[in-house]
Design an enzyme around this catalytic site. Structure first.
Site, mmCIF file in Angstrom:
data_model
loop_
_atom_site.group_PDB
_atom_site.id
_atom_site.type_symbol
_atom_site.label_atom_id
_atom_site.label_comp_id
_atom_site.label_asym_id
_atom_site.label_seq_id
_atom_site.Cartn_x
_atom_site.Cartn_y
_atom_site.Cartn_z
ATOM 1 N N HIS A 1 0.844 -1.168 -0.086
ATOM 2 C CA HIS A 1 -0.172 -0.087 -0.129
ATOM 3 C C HIS A 1 0.699 1.172 0.146
ATOM 4 O O HIS A 1 1.877 1.225 0.518
ATOM 5 C CB HIS A 1 -0.893 0.072 0.984
ATOM 6 C CG HIS A 1 -0.402 -0.145 2.557
ATOM 7 N ND1 HIS A 1 0.054 0.986 3.227
ATOM 8 C CD2 HIS A 1 -0.235 -1.192 3.424
ATOM 9 C CE1 HIS A 1 0.621 0.688 4.276
ATOM 10 N NE2 HIS A 1 0.453 -0.769 4.325
ATOM 11 N N ASP B 1 2.189 5.773 -21.972
ATOM 12 C CA ASP B 1 2.067 5.795 -23.539
ATOM 13 C C ASP B 1 3.490 5.097 -24.043
ATOM 14 O O ASP B 1 4.349 5.056 -23.480
ATOM 15 C CB ASP B 1 1.564 7.060 -24.110
ATOM 16 C CG ASP B 1 2.703 8.171 -23.905
ATOM 17 O OD1 ASP B 1 3.861 7.873 -23.962
ATOM 18 O OD2 ASP B 1 2.104 9.403 -23.767
ATOM 19 N N ARG C 1 4.584 17.997 -16.134
ATOM 20 C CA ARG C 1 5.258 17.017 -16.839
ATOM 21 C C ARG C 1 6.418 16.605 -15.914
ATOM 22 O O ARG C 1 6.802 15.424 -15.845
ATOM 23 C CB ARG C 1 5.942 17.510 -18.345
ATOM 24 C CG ARG C 1 6.561 16.377 -18.853
ATOM 25 C CD ARG C 1 6.842 16.630 -20.530
ATOM 26 N NE ARG C 1 8.123 17.680 -20.256
ATOM 27 C CZ ARG C 1 8.608 18.325 -21.478
ATOM 28 N NH1 ARG C 1 8.153 17.822 -22.624
ATOM 29 N NH2 ARG C 1 9.752 18.800 -21.218
ATOM 30 N N TYR D 1 -0.250 12.633 -23.877
ATOM 31 C CA TYR D 1 -0.530 12.926 -22.428
ATOM 32 C C TYR D 1 -1.451 11.574 -22.069
ATOM 33 O O TYR D 1 -2.214 11.601 -21.121
ATOM 34 C CB TYR D 1 -1.231 14.056 -22.192
ATOM 35 C CG TYR D 1 -0.470 15.309 -22.465
ATOM 36 C CD1 TYR D 1 0.740 15.797 -21.688
ATOM 37 C CD2 TYR D 1 -0.846 16.106 -23.349
ATOM 38 C CE1 TYR D 1 1.241 16.826 -22.046
ATOM 39 C CE2 TYR D 1 -0.116 17.317 -23.780
ATOM 40 C CZ TYR D 1 0.946 17.614 -23.207
ATOM 41 O OH TYR D 1 1.508 18.534 -23.588
ATOM 42 N N GLY D 2 -0.959 10.350 -22.612
ATOM 43 C CA GLY D 2 -1.757 9.142 -22.093
ATOM 44 C C GLY D 2 -1.151 8.404 -21.084
ATOM 45 O O GLY D 2 -1.357 7.149 -20.876
ATOM 46 N N ASN D 3 -0.540 8.949 -20.189
ATOM 47 C CA ASN D 3 0.312 8.315 -19.078
ATOM 48 C C ASN D 3 -0.858 8.362 -17.748
ATOM 49 O O ASN D 3 -1.028 9.436 -17.559
ATOM 50 C CB ASN D 3 1.526 8.933 -18.429
ATOM 51 C CG ASN D 3 2.549 8.838 -19.896
ATOM 52 O OD1 ASN D 3 2.555 8.018 -20.717
ATOM 53 N ND2 ASN D 3 2.793 10.344 -20.304
#
Length: 140
Positions: free
Chosen positions: A22, A30, A107, A129-131
């Site tokens: 945890h 991406d 970023r 920006y697909g992260n």
């Protein structure tokens, strides 16, 4: 063979998800993310979209309920985000429970979090920006 585990989840990814404690964080990136230069363990998931992998892992993965569990990169000044990317991720993550809010950070702050992540999964995602970063919570 294991039952009810999506075939999209590789044995390596399954092992990493099980090893995380945890508060540990994992990034689903991406295809263009600089994962190998940032330092943590890198898992390849070429050809798969981030949303498909999120949909596959969320039945196995408890999101943190004490701190924001979902973080994405904010657009660089002068650039734009495609809102459908976040919408796809939210849809995938809401299969088990309502999706928590997604926090956006710049970023370089995202890169700093990536350096401390338990692992980075590089996908075939081509969206800008697909992260997305997921913080693991305590299982109920």
């Amino acid at each position: 063979m294991l039952k009810t585990i999506s075939p999209l989840i590789s044995p390596t990814l399954l092992k990493v998800l099980a090893e995380m404690g945890h508060g540990d964080e994992i990034i689903f990136s991406d295809a263009h993310f600089p994962a190998h230069s940032l330092g943590p363990q890198v898992i390849r998931a070429d050809g798969l979209s981030v949303s498909d992998l999120l949909r596959a892992i969320i039945p196995l993965f408890e999101l943190d309920s004490y701190a924001p569990p979902l973080v994405m990169m904010a657009a660089v000044e002068g650039d734009t985000l495609d809102p459908s990317v976040e919408a796809r991720y939210r849809d995938a993550l809401s299969l088990e429970a309502p999706c928590p809010d997604i926090v956006r950070i710049d970023r370089y702050a995202f890169y700093e979090r990536a350096q401390k992540a338990f692992a980075i999964v590089i996908t075939g995602e081509c969206a800008k920006y697909g992260n997305i970063l997921l913080k693991k919570g305590v299982t109920p």
